[in-house]
Design an enzyme around this catalytic site. Structure first.
Site, PDB file in Angstrom:
ATOM      1  CG  HIS A 192      89.282  97.422  13.286  1.00  0.00           C
ATOM      2  ND1 HIS A 192      89.906  96.285  13.705  1.00  0.00           N
ATOM      3  CD2 HIS A 192      87.961  97.148  13.235  1.00  0.00           C
ATOM      4  CE1 HIS A 192      89.000  95.346  13.866  1.00  0.00           C
ATOM      5  NE2 HIS A 192      87.811  95.830  13.588  1.00  0.00           N
ATOM      6  CG  ASP A 205      82.604  96.109  37.207  1.00  0.00           C
ATOM      7  OD1 ASP A 205      81.731  96.903  36.803  1.00  0.00           O
ATOM      8  OD2 ASP A 205      83.110  95.237  36.490  1.00  0.00           O
ATOM      9  CB  CYS A 251      93.266  93.145  36.869  1.00  0.00           C
ATOM     10  SG  CYS A 251      91.615  92.572  37.269  1.00  0.00           S
ATOM     11  CD  GLU A 289      84.388  92.323  38.627  1.00  0.00           C
ATOM     12  OE1 GLU A 289      84.904  93.253  37.989  1.00  0.00           O
ATOM     13  OE2 GLU A 289      83.970  91.291  38.082  1.00  0.00           O
TER      14      GLU A 289
HETATM   15  C1  PEP Z   1      87.211  95.793  36.590  1.00  0.00           C
HETATM   16  O1  PEP Z   1      86.000  95.793  36.809  1.00  0.00           O
HETATM   17  O2  PEP Z   1      88.022  96.525  37.180  1.00  0.00           O
HETATM   18  C2  PEP Z   1      87.775  94.873  35.580  1.00  0.00           C
HETATM   19  C3  PEP Z   1      89.070  94.712  35.455  1.00  0.00           C
HETATM   20  O3  PEP Z   1      86.915  94.244  34.741  1.00  0.00           O
HETATM   21  P1  PEP Z   1      86.134  94.988  33.539  1.00  0.00           P
HETATM   22  O4  PEP Z   1      86.693  96.365  33.430  1.00  0.00           O
HETATM   23  O5  PEP Z   1      86.360  94.152  32.349  1.00  0.00           O
HETATM   24  O6  PEP Z   1      84.731  94.952  34.047  1.00  0.00           O
HETATM   25 MG    MG Z   2      84.781  94.204  36.075  1.00  0.00          MG
END
Ligand code: PEP
Ligand code: MG
Length: 549
Positions: free
Chosen positions: A186, A452, A499, A428
């Protein structure tokens, strides 16, 4: 001058006086009555503690928001937990005083949390200690000590309890440094919400004689420097002035479009963990949410979250966004995100194991329930679903069939939803990137999960910090996969975003824009720096081969 290194939870520079907060670990001893009297003291203290937690909840709700406030409802539940009660009573019956019994029982329970595989659950050990301390405090008639700050300070401690954090005078906190703690603690969540440069898990305690000394927190590199020499101090003061000036300058970009010099618009969305974070996304001028990591809802729950619970959360996010796109990623449990009630079998190699859509294909009711919640929320705003860990067209077709069943059922039940809700996928895995031509026919959009994609392309466990020096996120294998996926998406008229963490890497902004990436999704504080960068690039002059050949 002494240097420490830990995990940065918010980027920025803080320079100020160090305030070391020590927790009193002495076991509580007090005048003891009969076991019957001690039991009474315990129950009276428990009642007071629960009522105090209720007022802390209200205080937190008013000052830092609902997601931070929820911790106190959780603490109230923990205070009344039957296991804790049994352990305390057993110790009282064995002859201990109520306060000592509460602290010892709390400590033992915290050890159970510390041994758990799940990082989120491990981080809860500090909550149990907090709960036990509050109980013993009431038994002893001691008031919980507040951290009093006379001047703006950088706070250092082994870790901070949530109740300490919420009571802090936030206007006097410049940053946090903790010996233990994780990015999901937190303290970390609060540091990010308040944009405070902070470093956790320095794995060393800062010695008491350093209290009051000048301290530097470098939230860019995870470095903490105590009692810096003059040269270092002036270097950091300069860096801090530059960072502050840049932040100030960027405020002028609020409300502007993110367009390159030669007119290519790239949308900047935000990554969020829950509906509360949407507020930070909007405050930082995010144009939408490109990734809501729905698995956090699963990680915070003790059992599978119901359709209604999920719907409430997604609907709240959709409504807050008032028509801006909300991309809800279906749950990505598995690998480093373990929820014990899934009872996933032990795996030697969890990152290459049962994860996300694979679990759903094994247990379709999980996806069915989640898609029902997402579709229902689509009636309350502009919502899209996104599926992680895809490696084949067959998986996407399976998800689409499930979505069709959900739509048919909702229609039968007369429940409103958006018939045209987009269903996208994450790119990914190298497999997904390499068959992006096929996948672009099946999915409504792509979003590159670079975290990933890097781990799987470079065969380097993203959890293993000792591999950092071997991992080049700009490796041309990774960039070629992204470039190819973008070409394939556009050939089918689909949009593509990024992302993963790479989206905020300003040295790649030109590359992404030139590849035709339509959307970049980043943590809220990175929206404006990214917009500033996009305004300066010129894609017609970009040589993409420089990145991929
Ligand atoms: C990623 O793999 O880039 C992603 C956005 O998902 P996470 O980081 O939650 O695996
Ligand atoms: Mg991911």
């Amino acid at each position: 001058m002494t240097e420490y290194r830990g995990k940065s939870v918010f980027e920025g520079i803080a320079v100020g006086k160090l305030k070391i907060v020590r927790h009193d670990n002495a076991v509580a001893v007090h005048e003891q009555g009969t076991p019957e009297e001690e039991r009474k003291k315990f129950y009276a203290a428990r009642e007071k503690a629960v009522s105090e937690l209720q007022s802390l909840y209200e205080q937190a709700l008013a000052t830092v928001g609902e997601s931070e406030a929820e911790i106190f409802s959780m603490h109230a539940m923990m205070t009344e937990d039957a296991d804790l009660e049994d352990a305390v009573l057993a110790k009282i019956d064995a002859g201990e005083g109520a306060a000592q019994a509460a602290e010892e029982a709390g400590f033992e329970l915290s050890q159970t949390f510390i041994r758990m595989d799940d990082e989120y659950m491990r981080a809860r050990a500090v909550d149990v200690i907090d709960v036990a301390k509050r109980l013993s405090g009431y038994i002893l008639g001691k008031k919980e000590e507040e951290i009093l700050l006379n001047e703006p300070s950088i706070l250092a401690s082994s870790d901070f309890t949530p109740s300490e954090v919420v009571k802090l005078d936030k206007s006097k906190v410049l940053g946090f440094v903790t010996t233990f703690g994780s990015e999901t603690s937190h303290t970390s969540i609060l540091a990010r919400t308040l944009a405070l440069p902070s470093v956790v898990n320095i794995r060393d305690s800062i010695d008491m004689p350093f209290d009051g000394k000048t301290c530097i927190v470098d939230g860019f590199t995870g470095k903490v420097i105590v009692d810096p020499d003059e040269e270092t101090l002036s270097l950091y003061l300069k860096k801090k002035a530059e960072t502050d000036a840049a932040r100030e300058r960027r405020q002028a970009l609020i409300g502007q479009k993110s367009v390159t010099q030669d007119g290519r618009e790239v949308h900047i969305y935000c990554n969020v963990g829950n509906s509360e974070d949407v507020k930070a996304a909007l405050q930082n001028d995010g144009e939408g949410v490109g990734l809501l990591r729905s698995e956090f809802l699963y990680l915070e729950s003790e059992d599978y979250p119901s359709e209604e619970k999920q719907y409430q959360e997604y609907s709240r996010a959709a409504k807050l966004l008032e028509g801006k796109l909300l991309v809800i990623r279906t749950m990505d449990i598995g690998a480093d995100k373990q929820a014990s009630y899934f009872h996933l079998p032990h795996e030697e190699n969890p990152a290459l194991g049962m994860r996300s859509v694979r679990i759903c294909m094994d247990r379709p009711e999980i996806l069915y329930t989640q898609l029902r919640a997402i579709y229902r929320a689509s009636a309350d705003g502009n919502v899209a679903a996104m599926v992680p860990m895809i490696i084949s067209g067959a998986e996407v077709r399976w998800v689409r069939q499930m979505a069709e069943k959900v739509r048919a059922d909702l229609k039968k039940e007369g429940i409103p939803f958006d018939e045209k809700m987009q269903i996208g996928i994450m790119i990914e895995t190298p497999a997904a990137a390499l068959i992006a031509d096929e996948l672009a026919k099946e999915a409504d959009f792509f979003s590159i999960g670079s975290n990933d994609l890097i781990q799987y392309t470079l065969a380097a466990d993203r959890q293993n910090q000792s591999l950092e020096k071997f991992v080049d996120p700009h490796h041309k294998a990774v960039l070629r996969l992204i470039r190819y996926a973008a070409e394939c998406a556009h050939a089918e008229g689909k949009w593509i975003g990024v992302c993963g963490e790479l989206a905020r890497d300003l040295s790649l902004t030109e590359f992404f824009a030139a590849c035709g990436i339509d959307e970049l999704s980043v943590s809220p504080p990175y929206v404006l720096p990214l917009r500033e960068k996009l305004l300066s690039v010129n894609v017609s002059k970009t040589d993409l081969d420089k990145y991929t050949k």
